[in-house]
Design a protein around this motif. Structure first.
Motif, short mmCIF file in Angstrom:
data_model
loop_
_atom_site.label_atom_id
_atom_site.label_comp_id
_atom_site.label_asym_id
_atom_site.label_seq_id
_atom_site.Cartn_x
_atom_site.Cartn_y
_atom_site.Cartn_z
N GLY A 281 0.80 -1.22 0.00
CA GLY A 281 0.00 0.00 0.00
C GLY A 281 0.84 1.27 0.00
O GLY A 281 0.36 2.35 0.35
N SER A 284 -0.54 3.83 -2.45
CA SER A 284 -1.81 4.36 -1.95
C SER A 284 -1.54 5.45 -0.92
O SER A 284 -2.20 6.49 -0.92
CB SER A 284 -2.63 3.25 -1.30
N VAL A 296 -1.82 2.92 -8.47
CA VAL A 296 -2.14 2.00 -7.38
C VAL A 296 -2.82 0.81 -8.04
O VAL A 296 -3.72 0.99 -8.84
CB VAL A 296 -3.12 2.67 -6.39
N ALA A 297 -2.37 -0.38 -7.77
CA ALA A 297 -2.99 -1.53 -8.42
C ALA A 297 -2.84 -2.75 -7.55
O ALA A 297 -1.85 -2.91 -6.86
CB ALA A 297 -2.33 -1.78 -9.78
N GLN A 299 -1.76 -5.61 -7.77
CA GLN A 299 -0.89 -6.57 -8.43
C GLN A 299 0.50 -6.37 -7.86
O GLN A 299 0.78 -5.36 -7.23
CB GLN A 299 -0.89 -6.37 -9.94
N PHE A 301 4.40 -5.60 -7.82
CA PHE A 301 5.32 -4.73 -8.56
C PHE A 301 4.61 -3.76 -9.50
O PHE A 301 4.97 -3.64 -10.65
CB PHE A 301 6.36 -5.55 -9.32
N THR A 303 4.67 -0.62 -8.91
CA THR A 303 5.59 0.52 -8.95
C THR A 303 7.01 0.05 -9.18
O THR A 303 7.50 -0.81 -8.47
CB THR A 303 5.58 1.25 -7.59
N ASP A 392 -8.38 -1.62 7.94
CA ASP A 392 -9.82 -1.74 7.67
C ASP A 392 -10.23 -3.19 7.39
O ASP A 392 -11.39 -3.55 7.47
CB ASP A 392 -10.22 -0.84 6.50
N SER A 413 -5.41 2.98 7.68
CA SER A 413 -5.83 2.51 6.37
C SER A 413 -5.59 3.65 5.41
O SER A 413 -6.01 4.79 5.66
CB SER A 413 -7.31 2.15 6.39
N1 LIG Z 1 -8.46 -2.48 2.05
C1 LIG Z 1 -7.37 -1.74 1.83
N2 LIG Z 1 -6.72 -1.86 0.67
C2 LIG Z 1 -5.60 -1.12 0.48
C3 LIG Z 1 -5.12 -0.22 1.47
N3 LIG Z 1 -3.99 0.36 1.00
C4 LIG Z 1 -3.80 -0.14 -0.23
N4 LIG Z 1 -4.76 -1.03 -0.56
C5 LIG Z 1 -4.90 -1.79 -1.81
O1 LIG Z 1 -3.77 -2.65 -1.94
C6 LIG Z 1 -3.39 -2.78 -3.30
C7 LIG Z 1 -1.94 -2.41 -3.48
O2 LIG Z 1 -1.77 -1.05 -3.19
P1 LIG Z 1 -0.54 -0.20 -3.76
O3 LIG Z 1 -0.65 1.13 -3.11
O4 LIG Z 1 -0.48 -0.26 -5.24
O5 LIG Z 1 0.65 -1.04 -3.13
P2 LIG Z 1 2.24 -0.82 -3.32
O6 LIG Z 1 2.85 -1.07 -1.99
O7 LIG Z 1 2.50 0.48 -3.95
O8 LIG Z 1 2.57 -2.04 -4.30
P3 LIG Z 1 3.76 -2.18 -5.39
O9 LIG Z 1 3.91 -0.90 -6.11
O10 LIG Z 1 3.26 -3.28 -6.24
O11 LIG Z 1 4.98 -2.56 -4.62
C8 LIG Z 1 -4.33 -1.87 -4.08
O12 LIG Z 1 -5.38 -2.66 -4.59
C9 LIG Z 1 -4.84 -0.90 -3.03
O13 LIG Z 1 -6.10 -0.37 -3.35
C10 LIG Z 1 -5.84 -0.11 2.70
O14 LIG Z 1 -5.50 0.60 3.64
N5 LIG Z 1 -6.95 -0.90 2.82
#
Ligand SMILES: Nc1nc2c(ncn2[C@@H]2O[C@H](COP(=O)(O)OP(=O)(O)OP(=O)(O)O)[C@@H](O)[C@H]2O)c(=O)[nH]1
Ligand SMILES: [Mg+2]
Length: 489
Positions: A281, A284, A296-297, A299, A301, A303, A392, A413
């Motif tokens: 996250g 996010s 934000v995805a 999946q 990697f 980023t 959450d 969250s």
């Molecule tokens: N329920 C919930 N989902 C979250 C939260 N934060 C992120 N997500 C979901 O988790 C997934 C990954 O979030 P990213 O923010 O892309 O995660 P990242 O750490 O940047 O991932 P990479 O870039 O792949 O390393 C997305 O589908 C987000 O919507 C949260 O606090 N609660």
């Protein structure tokens, strides 16, 4: 839902549970491999798993399990003996070199814990007999191989790093393309890299990964040169790869120099970096804190590029937030090296926010992977805060227990604005605590540069006297020292 989409290739996952790996850890590894494979666009429809003392030298699995796997893919289950005789001297040399070139920084991915002497493992392995108890064990979990109904799988994905020889043997036995974990990750990186720099880094890793695996087409894996003069084509490819690698390194060095300059220019700024396991996250939180539109995805990697943005609404001095590439266990060595420069951002931050997906049962292992990588690049000396994200998704009792266990951590969250506001206050408080107050005198002749003071510090009060303006400021000690010096010169 997947049924209405164009057909996705079907894959069989293969995992060996080695001694010391618990059932839970093994299952989590395979679940993660399934997500990786999914990110790459395959559907994992079956899993072949076996407990072994070590990976079978030639084929990873013992002969019984290999048969079982090959039945799923429609292969013969054995390595055709005729195929082995064809290896020429030149190819043997190339493969041997490719398997063991530890002193060469361009060396291909080391074969990891599999096949330590990197023989290329041409001959079918005989160690099934050396471990008579393995067959019994494979019988024990034989019923684990259930396949979702549908067409035959066309890809086998192994949860370990394979030597080129193991890969080739498995392709012969199964009759389909075989990928290992490193190959899957390299391919995902290849697809997701956006910036010029990330693309170059990934191409370097990919060439290093592919080079030792170049061979005449077998089992459907791609092969650029088609048929023809066998070894000389491999030799030619090898030379081309070397040239391309040199070219890429040069290009990368130029880009990185440019970035060093930019980083240098930011040295006085307050910087925080979001670090953590892939999908935790980070992006996010980056979006929420800075109002930026980074991807934000759901999946792995998503980023691959580091993004730096000012926290919004802007503070004085402003605080820069960096989003970074995520970590994963068993990250291929080459990719770690490739992304080291990306991680320099983390090294230069004054505060690291370790983002954890609290809703993932393996969060503790994921955090350990993150800490290990950061320790390796020397970033463990940077102050850090632990962030349990996605709360959450937790039920109240689990969250309570976690809070009790980690009273120093922040629970939030990324989707809740109030939580993000709280994180923002925490970040500001961290910087406030490391700031000092001081007086700066700006001579009238240098008033034009007064903006620099506002950029790097908070101005508490301002007065004028015969020497110039006298500012009472709050800022990081380093920034104040530099400003003082620059206005005295
Ligand atoms: N329920 C919930 N989902 C979250 C939260 N934060 C992120 N997500 C979901 O988790 C997934 C990954 O979030 P990213 O923010 O892309 O995660 P990242 O750490 O940047 O991932 P990479 O870039 O792949 O390393 C997305 O589908 C987000 O919507 C949260 O606090 N609660
Ligand atoms: Mg991200």
């Amino acid at each position: 839902m997947a049924k209405t989409l164009p057909e996705r290739p079907r894959a069989v996952l293969v995992g060996v549970q080695l001694p010391g790996v618990t059932d839970e850890a093994h299952a989590a590894d395979l679940a993660e491999l399934k997500r990786l494979v999914h990110t790459l666009g395959f559907d994992a429809v079956a899993t072949v798993s076996q407990r072994r003392q070590r990976l079978a030298t030639g084929t990873v699995l013992g002969s019984g399990k290999l048969k079982e796997l090959s039945e799923l893919t429609g292969g013969s289950g054995v390595i055709p003996s005729g195929a082995q005789g064809k290896t020429s001297k030149a190819r043997e040399k190339w493969e041997a070199e490719a398997d063991a070139e530890p002193e060469d920084p361009d060396a291909p991915v080391a074969p990891g814990d599999a096949d330590p002497n990197g023989s290329g493992a041409e001959p079918p392995d005989e160690d099934d007999d050396a471990f008579p108890d393995t067959d019994a064990e494979s019988d024990a979990d034989a019923e684990a191989t259930a396949v979702e109904p549908g067409p035959r799988p066309t890809v086998v994905v192994v949860d370990h790093e394979l030597s080129p020889g193991q890969l080739r043997n498995l392709e012969r036995a199964t009759g389909v393309q075989v990928l290992d974990r490193a190959g899957v990750i390299v391919d995902i990186f290849h697809r997701h890299a956006k910036s010029h720099e990330a693309r170059m880094q990934v191409e370097i890793a990919r060439l290093n990964y592919l080079a030792p695996r170049l061979r005449e087409s077998s089992g459907g894996s791609e092969r650029q040169q088609g048929r023809g003069s066998g070894d000389s084509a491999v030799e030619l490819d090898r030379r081309k790869i070397r040239d391309r690698l040199a070219e890429l390194r040069e290009g990368l060095a130029a880009i990185q120099k440019d970035q060093d300059h930019r980083r240098y220019a930011r040295r006085d700024q307050l910087r925080v970096a979001l670090v953590g396991y892939t999908n935790a996250g980070k992006s996010s939180l980056m979006r929420a804190l800075t109002g930026s539109t980074v991807l934000v995805a759901d999946q792995l990697f998503a980023t691959l590029d580091t993004t730096v943005r000012a926290m919004q609404p802007e503070t004085r001095p402003r605080i820069l937030v960096s989003d970074t590439v995520g970590f994963i266990q068993k990250l291929p060595h080459d990719l770690v090296a490739s992304f080291r420069s990306t991680l320099d951002e983390a090294l230069e931050a004054s505060l690291l926010l370790y983002v954890v997906d609290a809703s993932d049962p393996t969060w503790a292992a994921q955090l350990e992977v993150t800490r290990t990588v950061l320790r390796e690049i020397g970033a463990d000396v940077v102050p850090g805060k632990l962030l349990f994200n996605k709360v959450d998704r937790l039920d109240a009792a689990v969250q309570e227990a976690l809070r009790a266990e980690h009273p120093e951590a922040i629970f939030l969250s990324a989707h809740r604005p109030d939580d993000v506001a709280m994180l923002r206050r925490e970040v500001i408080a961290f910087f406030e605590a490391s700031m000092v107050e001081a007086d700066l005198v700006i001579p009238y002749a240098r008033q034009a540069r007064i903006g620099e003071v506002y950029e790097h510090t908070t101005v508490v009060s301002q007065a004028y006297d015969e020497t110039g303006s006298r500012l009472r400021v709050r800022g990081l000690p380093g920034a104040i020292a530099r400003l003082t010096r620059s206005f005295q010169e």
